[in-house]
Design a protein around this motif. Sequence first.
Motif, PDB file in Angstrom:
ATOM      1  N   LEU A 109       0.838  -1.211   0.000  1.00  0.00           N
ATOM      2  CA  LEU A 109       0.000   0.000   0.000  1.00  0.00           C
ATOM      3  C   LEU A 109       0.865   1.251   0.000  1.00  0.00           C
ATOM      4  N   GLU A 110       1.943   1.249   0.810  1.00  0.00           N
ATOM      5  CA  GLU A 110       2.828   2.417   0.843  1.00  0.00           C
ATOM      6  C   GLU A 110       3.534   2.600  -0.501  1.00  0.00           C
ATOM      7  N   GLN A 111       3.896   1.516  -1.155  1.00  0.00           N
ATOM      8  CA  GLN A 111       4.459   1.609  -2.519  1.00  0.00           C
ATOM      9  C   GLN A 111       3.498   2.349  -3.436  1.00  0.00           C
ATOM     10  N   ILE A 112       2.284   1.885  -3.453  1.00  0.00           N
ATOM     11  CA  ILE A 112       1.292   2.447  -4.374  1.00  0.00           C
ATOM     12  C   ILE A 112       1.051   3.916  -4.066  1.00  0.00           C
ATOM     13  N   ILE A 113       0.967   4.262  -2.783  1.00  0.00           N
ATOM     14  CA  ILE A 113       0.745   5.659  -2.395  1.00  0.00           C
ATOM     15  C   ILE A 113       1.889   6.532  -2.877  1.00  0.00           C
ATOM     16  N   ASN A 114       3.115   6.097  -2.660  1.00  0.00           N
ATOM     17  CA  ASN A 114       4.263   6.900  -3.092  1.00  0.00           C
ATOM     18  C   ASN A 114       4.326   7.032  -4.602  1.00  0.00           C
TER      19      ASN A 114
ATOM     20  N   ILE B  70       1.623   9.568  -5.656  1.00  0.00           N
ATOM     21  CA  ILE B  70       2.027  10.955  -5.384  1.00  0.00           C
ATOM     22  C   ILE B  70       3.005  11.454  -6.436  1.00  0.00           C
ATOM     23  N   GLN B  71       3.990  10.611  -6.792  1.00  0.00           N
ATOM     24  CA  GLN B  71       5.014  11.039  -7.734  1.00  0.00           C
ATOM     25  C   GLN B  71       4.453  11.164  -9.155  1.00  0.00           C
ATOM     26  N   ILE B  72       3.506  10.309  -9.503  1.00  0.00           N
ATOM     27  CA  ILE B  72       2.851  10.439 -10.808  1.00  0.00           C
ATOM     28  C   ILE B  72       2.025  11.718 -10.856  1.00  0.00           C
ATOM     29  N   GLN B  73       1.351  12.047  -9.766  1.00  0.00           N
ATOM     30  CA  GLN B  73       0.609  13.309  -9.706  1.00  0.00           C
ATOM     31  C   GLN B  73       1.559  14.501  -9.846  1.00  0.00           C
TER      32      GLN B  73
ATOM     33  N   SER C 120       2.990   4.264 -16.597  1.00  0.00           N
ATOM     34  CA  SER C 120       3.264   4.770 -15.250  1.00  0.00           C
ATOM     35  C   SER C 120       4.751   4.699 -14.920  1.00  0.00           C
ATOM     36  N   GLN C 121       5.392   3.605 -15.312  1.00  0.00           N
ATOM     37  CA  GLN C 121       6.808   3.453 -14.998  1.00  0.00           C
ATOM     38  C   GLN C 121       7.680   4.442 -15.774  1.00  0.00           C
ATOM     39  N   ILE C 122       7.339   4.674 -17.020  1.00  0.00           N
ATOM     40  CA  ILE C 122       8.090   5.672 -17.797  1.00  0.00           C
ATOM     41  C   ILE C 122       7.899   7.054 -17.184  1.00  0.00           C
ATOM     42  N   LEU C 123       6.664   7.339 -16.773  1.00  0.00           N
ATOM     43  CA  LEU C 123       6.369   8.632 -16.165  1.00  0.00           C
ATOM     44  C   LEU C 123       7.143   8.813 -14.867  1.00  0.00           C
ATOM     45  N   LEU C 124       7.159   7.768 -14.037  1.00  0.00           N
ATOM     46  CA  LEU C 124       7.919   7.839 -12.787  1.00  0.00           C
ATOM     47  C   LEU C 124       9.399   8.079 -13.053  1.00  0.00           C
ATOM     48  N   GLN C 125       9.937   7.369 -14.042  1.00  0.00           N
ATOM     49  CA  GLN C 125      11.356   7.540 -14.355  1.00  0.00           C
ATOM     50  C   GLN C 125      11.644   8.971 -14.806  1.00  0.00           C
ATOM     51  N   ARG C 126      10.772   9.528 -15.609  1.00  0.00           N
ATOM     52  CA  ARG C 126      11.027  10.869 -16.144  1.00  0.00           C
ATOM     53  C   ARG C 126      10.934  11.941 -15.066  1.00  0.00           C
ATOM     54  N   VAL C 127       9.971  11.810 -14.176  1.00  0.00           N
ATOM     55  CA  VAL C 127       9.852  12.840 -13.143  1.00  0.00           C
ATOM     56  C   VAL C 127      11.024  12.752 -12.179  1.00  0.00           C
TER      57      VAL C 127
ATOM     58  N   ASP D  80       9.695  14.853   0.534  1.00  0.00           N
ATOM     59  CA  ASP D  80       9.134  16.197   0.383  1.00  0.00           C
ATOM     60  C   ASP D  80       7.779  16.160  -0.319  1.00  0.00           C
ATOM     61  N   VAL D  81       7.707  15.454  -1.448  1.00  0.00           N
ATOM     62  CA  VAL D  81       6.429  15.426  -2.168  1.00  0.00           C
ATOM     63  C   VAL D  81       5.374  14.686  -1.366  1.00  0.00           C
ATOM     64  N   ARG D  82       5.793  13.702  -0.603  1.00  0.00           N
ATOM     65  CA  ARG D  82       4.813  13.003   0.242  1.00  0.00           C
ATOM     66  C   ARG D  82       4.349  13.913   1.378  1.00  0.00           C
TER      67      ARG D  82
END
Length: 463
Positions: free
Chosen positions: A102-107, A110-113, A165-172, A448-450
Amino acid sequence: MTDRFFLHIRPPIWLACATLLWSLSVHAQGLRSSGQLDVPRSAPASAGASNVQGTADYIVALVNSEPVTNNEVRQRLVRVEQQMAQQGAAMPARDQLARQVLEQIINERIQIQQATELGITVNEADVTQAEESIAAQNQLSPEQFRQRLAAEGMDINRLRNDLRSQILLQRVRERQVDSRVRVTEADIDDFIREQQGSNVLANLELNLGHILFIVPEGASPERIKELQDKAQGVAERARAGGDFAQLAREFSEAPERVNGGQFGMRPAERLPSLFVDATRSLNVGAVAGPLRSPAGFHILKVLDKRQAGMPDVNVNQTRARHILLRPDGQLSQADAVARLNGWRQQLASGQTTFEALAREHSQDGSASQGGDLGWANPGQFVPEFEQAMNSLRPGEVSAPLISRFGAHLIKVEERRQTRLSAREQREIVRGLVREKKTDEALRAWGQDVRGRAFIEYREAPQR
C-alpha cells in the motif's frame, strides 16, 4: 550508455514481468534503484487475479482525493509474493507485506501526480516502443509477444498502463533529482579521504603475507630466545627486499606456507586482532614483526589493502565490438532485431566479419573503427549491456540485445587484467559519489512530495 532499461523475460512472461516489482519498495522510500526503468508488472487471472476480482472492492486510502482500492493492493500483493517466492526471499507476514505494498502504491501515485503537475507526459509511441523492447528482448515479434501474453491470461491494456506509469515515474525522477546532482572534485577528495582515513574495521580489507615460528609448549627460555632471534633474522631479510614468498616456503610453519604465506584478501574483522593492530597503519610492502602470540613468533607483510567502497586497483577489462541499430519511423525494433539475427547467422557461417558489418551498418560512433569499443572497465556500460558482454567468451557473439539506445549485437575480442591509473580510480569514485548523492536526493525529494500530499487512510487492505 547511462541507463538500464529492460531485462530478459522468460516463461511465464507475466511473472518475469514482475521481476523488478519489489525494487519499488526502494523507490517508495525515495531511493534510487540503479537508475533503471522498472519493467511493468501485471499478473494473469491464473495467478490469483480471479480471486482478487471476486472480492468486494472498497477504498483503502485517498491520495490527494485520488482513491487507492483494495483490489489494487491485492493485485500488487499477488505479484510481489510470487516474485519473492521465485527469488527465494524471506516472506514477511502477509498483513505487513500488504501494508508495505500500500505504501508503494501511495508513493507512486504521489510522484505520478507530481509529474502531471509538471506537465511531463508519455505518448503512445513511447509506450509502444517500451512494449516492443520487451518483445525484442525475448526474440519475439510484437504480435508473438501479445499472443504469448494472451495465452498466459495477461491483459495487454493493463501492461501498457503499467508501462506508461513506470516511464512517467522515471522521467519525473530524472527531472527532479538526477539532473540536479553535481559531483565536484572536492566531493571526490572527501570521499577518498573518508574511506582511507576510516578506522572502522568493517571498511578495511587486508591481504597479508605470514611467516610463523612455532614455540613448543613448555619450551625453555633459551629455546624461545633462539626462535625469536631466528624470526628476527628472517624479518630483517624481508625488510631488506628478500622474496617474502620464498622466505615463507623456507621457514614458515603455518599452513599457508604453500601459498607463499599469503592469506588472500580478507576483511580485517576476520583476521586476528594482533595482526590487524600491527598492520592497519602500514603501507603496502611494509613488514611487521616478529610479533609474539601463544602460538609463537609471527612476521607479517602487507601485500595489499583497501577500504570498502573504494575501487579495486586491479580490474578485469574487456575489449568488445558492437553493432547498434536505432529504431525510428522507418525501422521498428522488431525489424532491427531481425536484421541483427540475420547478420549473426552470416557471422556463424563465416560469410563476413563482425568488423565489416559494423563499418557498414552500425549507427554508432564506433562504426568507423569496426564497432571497436576499446578497453572497458567494469561498470562502464549500462548493466544489461555489460551483463550480456560479461557472459561471452572471447570470440563469441551475443544474441540481439535491447537497451535504451537501440538494438545491439556484441562480440568480445579479448580480456585482460590491468591496474587502474589514478585518474581512472577517480572516475570510478565519481560514479560512487554520484550514486550516493542521487540516493540521498531522491530520498529527500520523495519525502518532500509526500509531506505536501494529503493522504487519508480508510479501511485496512484485506487478503
